[in-house]
Scaffold this motif. Structure first.
Motif, mmCIF file in Angstrom:
data_model
loop_
_atom_site.group_PDB
_atom_site.id
_atom_site.type_symbol
_atom_site.label_atom_id
_atom_site.label_comp_id
_atom_site.label_asym_id
_atom_site.label_seq_id
_atom_site.Cartn_x
_atom_site.Cartn_y
_atom_site.Cartn_z
ATOM 1 N N PHE A 1 15.047 -32.379 11.554
ATOM 2 C CA PHE A 1 14.160 -32.713 10.443
ATOM 3 C C PHE A 1 14.043 -31.531 9.499
ATOM 4 N N ALA A 2 13.621 -31.842 8.283
ATOM 5 C CA ALA A 2 13.309 -30.817 7.286
ATOM 6 C C ALA A 2 12.052 -31.257 6.556
ATOM 7 N N GLU A 3 11.260 -30.274 6.118
ATOM 8 C CA GLU A 3 10.028 -30.557 5.385
ATOM 9 C C GLU A 3 9.878 -29.578 4.234
ATOM 10 N N ILE B 1 20.063 -25.977 7.356
ATOM 11 C CA ILE B 1 19.731 -25.359 6.075
ATOM 12 C C ILE B 1 18.987 -26.386 5.239
ATOM 13 N N ALA B 2 17.739 -26.073 4.936
ATOM 14 C CA ALA B 2 16.929 -26.943 4.081
ATOM 15 C C ALA B 2 16.800 -26.261 2.720
ATOM 16 N N LYS C 1 8.291 -22.456 0.798
ATOM 17 C CA LYS C 1 9.681 -22.589 1.225
ATOM 18 C C LYS C 1 9.830 -23.812 2.116
ATOM 19 N N PRO C 2 10.981 -24.465 2.066
ATOM 20 C CA PRO C 2 11.214 -25.594 2.982
ATOM 21 C C PRO C 2 11.390 -25.087 4.409
ATOM 22 N N GLU C 3 11.319 -26.005 5.354
ATOM 23 C CA GLU C 3 11.550 -25.688 6.764
ATOM 24 C C GLU C 3 12.474 -26.742 7.358
ATOM 25 N N ALA C 4 13.155 -26.375 8.438
ATOM 26 C CA ALA C 4 14.020 -27.311 9.158
ATOM 27 C C ALA C 4 14.066 -26.896 10.610
ATOM 28 N N LEU D 1 12.335 -31.990 -1.203
ATOM 29 C CA LEU D 1 13.559 -31.442 -0.622
ATOM 30 C C LEU D 1 14.768 -31.824 -1.466
ATOM 31 N N TYR D 2 15.646 -30.892 -1.660
ATOM 32 C CA TYR D 2 16.886 -31.166 -2.379
ATOM 33 C C TYR D 2 17.930 -31.733 -1.416
ATOM 34 N N GLU D 3 18.116 -31.048 -0.258
ATOM 35 C CA GLU D 3 19.085 -31.526 0.721
ATOM 36 C C GLU D 3 18.876 -30.834 2.060
#
Length: 168
Positions: free
Chosen positions: A57-59, A123-124, A25-28, A64-66
């Motif tokens: 930031f997001a990772e 929201i990532a 899952k992405p993170e932000a 990442l889409y957005e």
């Protein structure tokens, strides 16, 4: 052939196994207040006519889409939401594994005035979002919009608290 119906010929350039790695899952998070060992909800007081830069930031491991920011506002001391919004901070692509961005929070632009509390979440979304709605929602970040006099009082109280810590 292997379990995925893939096969190679002796004349192929490569042979071996293909290992599928699950997509995490992405993170932000809020860059200046990021502590994965000790997640905390942060509150800042700002003057209504000021701009407040918020680095974020997001990772994601595979792309990442957005990155988006969602906010809602209430009158200080109340629970009923009086205004809400969402803004796209940055687009990613299948090869983007990190997005760094600075969001400029300007209360007047959002139609907000002093006496308002704002709660924000990042929201990532990664590329699974279109298939299964996978996204990560950060810890909240709170902003209390105050007058210049209220802000001066808050700063003075914080200064006294820091002095008391030094005395101990």
């Amino acid at each position: 052939k292997d379990e995925f119906e893939l096969a190679s010929k002796k004349s192929d350039q490569w042979t071996g196994e293909l290992k599928l790695v699950p997509d995490k899952k992405p993170e932000a998070d809020w860059t200046n207040w990021h502590d994965p060992e000790n997640p905390q909800v942060r509150t800042e007081a700002i003057i209504v006519d000021r701009t407040f830069p918020i680095p974020v930031f997001a990772e994601d491991d595979l792309g990442l889409y957005e990155l988006r920011l969602r906010w809602s506002a209430t009158k200080t001391g109340e629970e009923q939401v009086i205004k809400r919004g969402e803004v796209k901070l940055a687009d990613g692509d299948p090869y983007t594994t990190r997005i760094d961005h600075e969001y400029l929070f300007v209360p007047r632009v959002l139609g907000l005035d002093h006496g308002t509390d704002v709660t924000m979440h990042l929201i990532a979304r990664d590329y699974h979002f279109h298939k299964d709605g996978r996204q990560y929602v950060s810890q909240p970040f709170h902003i209390r919009i105050v007058t210049a006099a209220e802000h001066a009082k808050i700063v003075q109280e914080e200064f006294k608290r820091k002095l008391a810590e030094l005395d101990n």
